[in-house]
Design a protein around this motif. Structure first.
Motif, mmCIF file in Angstrom:
data_model
loop_
_atom_site.group_PDB
_atom_site.id
_atom_site.type_symbol
_atom_site.label_atom_id
_atom_site.label_comp_id
_atom_site.label_asym_id
_atom_site.label_seq_id
_atom_site.Cartn_x
_atom_site.Cartn_y
_atom_site.Cartn_z
ATOM 1 N N ALA A 180 69.195 44.743 104.198
ATOM 2 C CA ALA A 180 68.670 43.494 104.753
ATOM 3 C C ALA A 180 67.711 42.752 103.824
ATOM 4 O O ALA A 180 67.323 41.629 104.114
ATOM 5 N N VAL A 181 67.333 43.394 102.718
ATOM 6 C CA VAL A 181 66.349 42.752 101.837
ATOM 7 C C VAL A 181 67.090 41.980 100.745
ATOM 8 O O VAL A 181 67.879 42.548 99.989
ATOM 9 N N THR A 182 66.840 40.690 100.685
ATOM 10 C CA THR A 182 67.516 39.820 99.725
ATOM 11 C C THR A 182 67.193 40.216 98.294
ATOM 12 O O THR A 182 66.031 40.439 97.950
ATOM 13 N N GLY A 183 68.231 40.307 97.470
ATOM 14 C CA GLY A 183 68.033 40.590 96.053
ATOM 15 C C GLY A 183 68.394 39.382 95.218
ATOM 16 O O GLY A 183 67.843 38.301 95.392
#
Lengths: 220, 182
Positions: free
Chosen positions: B40-43
């Protein structure tokens, strides 16, 4: 050879320290990803040697020296994902998801994503699982799944080429143009690479074309 | 009663056969370790080469990576036009594709790589435009020519090629196509 390594080291230092314009394809492009397992260097999509197939190349963790590459790994907390738009609205209709686990790269899809946007959920079970090729290997390890998808994951030479040093001089005002013979700033550097070859028949596009972009995401 | 047990047993056998069959149907381990996992963490995000680093200002770089392509043009086209003109000292008119600043940046500000499913895949080869990106495509020279070369590609000759025309290692003709690491 030692000299060229020194030049690369200097270029890397300049990349790290310089506040000027960087143009390393997508290498170290933004503060939140620079130096992390999520940092994408390049995306390539091209017709395979078998022209019935399309090849997706996703590279991360750029500008690695051979010594750095020898101990480099994929990150189990990072997904590498190819997004595919089949109708020109720039919203993904299919995805290919690549997740590293226990020394192997699991490739999912192409499949309709659970959600569009910036987060991702692994959909279904893997289409193919391939052991990551170690740096010391003399031949790349590949695997082909029952749906005809072939995969590779491991270190490769960075296929990007550019005289970035001279470009820095131009944008920095100390040169007015490129050299008659350029020097590839990315020569001698490696990336961590995922290569997935997919039968074109697996794409849902009916227009003969697709739009592709690549994302990385991490677990919370 | 006996019949019921026999039916039950044969159903079990059938179930076992089916499930083992489905297990053999893919190359995954029987219990996939990642199914349903949430990232869920944008890269990072990229479509075409060099867009974020060339046209996106320092303050916007993280934002660009977190902007989905369908809304990129609305958010970034005018900023890209400003940057394009800055590179050209305000003198950009058109390029070899016949695109004025607004049209050119309209294309590039949606950072999606166009790919053909029916023919040659290349960033630009003089004939085919944006039908993919092959490993040996000289995307830098293409980009420099489109940015600095003017309508005929002949303006600013010192800026339209970096004169690095190929990779430092030969690519493979077979999978996985990329060269072995240094």
């Amino acid at each position: 050879m030692k000299n060229s390594k020194l030049i690369i080291a200097c270029a890397l230092a300049a990349l790290t320290l310089g506040g000027g314009i960087l143009w390393a394809s997508d290498h170290a492009d933004a503060p939140k990803v620079t130096g992390k397992s999520t940092d994408i260097t390049d995306l390539y999509v091209f017709q395979g040697a078998n022209t019935n197939n399309l090849v997706f190349v996703g590279n991360v963790q750029g500008l690695m020296s051979p010594a750095t590459t020898a101990t480099a790994t994929f990150d189990e907390n990072t997904m590498i994902e190819f997004k595919i738009d089949d109708n020109g609205d720039n919203v993904e209709d299919q995805v290919i998801q690549c997740v590293y686990k226990g020394g192997q790269m699991y490739i999912y899809g192409p499949v309709k994503p659970a959600q569009t946007g910036l987060a991702a959920t692994v959909v279904g079970t893997a289409s193919v699982v391939v052991p990551v090729t170690p740096y010391s290997a003399t031949t790349p390890i590949t695997a082909t799944g029952s749906t005809g998808i072939t995969a590779f994951a491991g270190p490769r030479d960075d296929p990007f080429f550019f005289d970035l040093n001279q470009f820095h001089k131009i944008t920095g005002g100390t040169a007015t143009g490129f050299l008659p013979t350029g020097n590839d700033t990315f020569a001698g550097t490696n990336v961590m690479s995922v290569v997935v070859e997919v039968p074109k028949s697996m794409f849902t596009s009916t227009t003969g074309k697709i739009g592709v972009w690549m994302q990385t995401h991490q677990k919370m | 009663m006996k019949k019921n047990i026999i039916t039950l047993l044969s159903f079990c056998a059938l179930t076992a056969a089916l499930s083992s069959c489905s297990k053999n149907n893919n190359n995954a381990t029987p219990t996939d370790p990642n199914t349903g996992a949430v990232f869920a963490v944008t890269g990072d995000q990229v479509g075409r080469p060099g867009i974020a680093t060339v046209f996106v200002g320092a303050a916007d770089k993280d934002t660009f990576n977190a902007t989905i392509p369908s809304v990129m043009s609305a958010a970034f086209q005018s900023k890209f036009v400003t940057q394009l003109q800055a590179y050209n000292g305000g003198a950009y008119t058109s390029n070899i594709l016949g695109l004025n600043a607004s049209a050119f940046m309209g294309v590039l500000s949606t950072d999606v790589l166009n790919v053909s499913l029916t023919g040659k895949t290349t960033y630009y080869d003089g004939t085919n435009v944006l039908t993919g990106r092959a490993l040996n495509d000289d995307v830098i020279d293409v980009s420099l020519t489109l940015i600095f070369g003017g309508p005929n590609g002949t303006s600013n000759p010192g800026l339209t090629s970096d004169h690095v025309n190929a990779n430092d290692k030969a690519f493979l003709t077979v999978f996985p196509y990329e060269a072995a690491p240094w």
